[in-house]
Scaffold this motif. Structure first.
Motif, PDB file in Angstrom:
ATOM      1  N   GLU A  79       2.855  -1.926  -0.071  1.00 13.49           N
ATOM      2  CA  GLU A  79       3.109  -0.942  -1.120  1.00 13.49           C
ATOM      3  C   GLU A  79       3.097  -1.644  -2.472  1.00 13.49           C
ATOM      4  OE1 GLU A  79       6.765   0.992  -0.223  1.00 13.49           O
ATOM      5  OE2 GLU A  79       5.868   2.349   1.253  1.00 13.49           O
ATOM      6  N   ASN A  81       3.730  -1.238  -6.626  1.00 15.09           N
ATOM      7  CA  ASN A  81       4.341  -0.436  -7.681  1.00 15.09           C
ATOM      8  C   ASN A  81       3.361  -0.410  -8.859  1.00 15.09           C
ATOM      9  OD1 ASN A  81       5.894   0.692  -9.692  1.00 15.09           O
ATOM     10  ND2 ASN A  81       7.752  -0.431  -9.135  1.00 15.09           N
ATOM     11  N   TRP A  82       2.421   0.547  -8.784  1.00 14.68           N
ATOM     12  CA  TRP A  82       1.346   0.579  -9.775  1.00 14.68           C
ATOM     13  C   TRP A  82       1.835   0.805 -11.198  1.00 14.68           C
ATOM     14  CZ3 TRP A  82      -2.979  -1.520  -8.438  1.00 14.68           C
ATOM     15  CH2 TRP A  82      -3.388  -1.505  -7.101  1.00 14.68           C
ATOM     16  N   LEU A  84       4.528  -0.211 -12.656  1.00 15.59           N
ATOM     17  CA  LEU A  84       5.076  -1.478 -13.150  1.00 15.59           C
ATOM     18  C   LEU A  84       3.965  -2.482 -13.373  1.00 15.59           C
ATOM     19  CD1 LEU A  84       7.430  -3.333 -13.842  1.00 15.59           C
ATOM     20  CD2 LEU A  84       7.685  -3.814 -11.382  1.00 15.59           C
ATOM     21  N   ASP A 116       9.404  -6.805  -7.375  1.00 18.41           N
ATOM     22  CA  ASP A 116       9.305  -5.345  -7.243  1.00 18.41           C
ATOM     23  C   ASP A 116       7.917  -4.801  -7.479  1.00 18.41           C
ATOM     24  OD1 ASP A 116      12.045  -5.230  -6.700  1.00 18.41           O
ATOM     25  OD2 ASP A 116      12.534  -5.030  -8.831  1.00 18.41           O
TER      26      ASP A 116
END
Length: 291
Positions: A79, A81-82, A84, A116
């Motif tokens: 996954e 966090n595009w 960010l 993250d």
């Protein structure tokens, strides 16, 4: 038709895609049907279905079911966090412009290491995807458990029938001995009267004999006990859950034997009563494990 024991064990492993679903179950005696099911957290919604499966074929006993899944770790999801990551790249582009440096696209991958931005987690299998495999595993493990309970039930049935036959022999002895004991007690009463040199009318003597026999004779209790034994034998040949019925009949047997023991004045009958109590206690212990 053989009775079923409440003791059994079953195990089966089903394979669904890259996951091995193992079901293990064991049962012990219990007054009612009680199911304890341990499932992976993500499959808790399937517990009611397993209970319905078990309840269709198990009437009594405590059932412990353990469901394990192996191979979930092999399914991993990445996954990103595009939002960010986009902000970090925009900040780097602005920094390059500020210091009049060319922006290097190859450095973007370094931002994936930033906290993250990217996470790798274990994928959870959807419950619907494994329902069929789990139902198959539970069904096969249950059948294996039932076969074991049936085999144990056949051994129990044979042993119980041996105890019943031993009780029948004791009853036959008590029945025959009681007739002898009545005659002996009557003769003893007459002898005692003669020793005391007391004049007793024949009618009065007959009345005393009747009262003595009525207080000490056990023929009625013997008949009822024999009837309980035959009821027990018939219940052994019935299908379904008969454990509670057998337990009730054993209680009635014990009551009749206790009455015989309290009424009899014959040493040989008293000895037979002790033997019958031993057999009945053995029946009681074994009946606790009959479904």
């Amino acid at each position: 038709m053989a009775i079923l024991s409440m003791t059994g064990y079953g195990q089966f492993t089903a394979v669904h895609q890259d996951t091995r679903i193992s079901v293990e179950m064991r049962t012990v005696n219990h007054r009612f049907a009680e199911f304890h099911i341990r499932l992976p957290r993500e499959w808790l919604s399937l517990e009611d279905g397993i209970r319905r499966q078990l309840g269709a074929s198990i009437r009594r006993g405590r059932v412990d079911v353990f469901v394990n899944a192996e191979g979930l770790a092999a399914k991993q999801l990445v996954e990103v966090n595009w939002p960010l990551l986009d902000q970090l790249i925009s900040a780097e582009i602005a920094l390059c412009k500020r210091f009049e440096r060319a922006f290097d696209v190859d450095t973007v991958r370094d931002w994936l290491k930033y906290p993250d931005v990217m996470q790798i987690r274990t994928g959870e299998m959807d419950a619907d995807d494994v329902r069929a495999a789990l139902e198959t595993a539970v069904s096969e493990a249950t059948q294996q458990l039932l076969r074991m309970r049936m085999q144990e039930g056949e051994r129990l049935q044979a042993n119980l029938q041996e105890k019943l036959q031993a009780l029948r022999q004791q009853i036959s002895f008590v029945e025959a001995r009681d007739k002898v004991a009545v005659a002996t007690r009557t003769a003893q009463l007459k002898t005692r009267i003669q020793q005391l040199q007391v004049d007793v009318e024949e009618g009065r003597l007959a009345q005393e004999v009747v009262l003595l026999v009525d207080r000490t004779a056990v023929d009625e209790e013997v008949v009822r006990l024999a009837s309980h034994i035959e009821a027990f034998a018939q219940a052994l040949m019935q299908s379904g859950s008969v454990g509670r019925r057998l337990d009730f009949i054993v209680q009635e047997m014990n009551r009749e034997v206790n009455t015989i023991g309290s009424k009899c004045a014959d040493a040989m009958i008293a000895k037979a009563v002790v033997e019958m109590k031993v057999y009945i206690e053995q029946l009681r212990e074994q009946v606790q494990n009959v479904e």
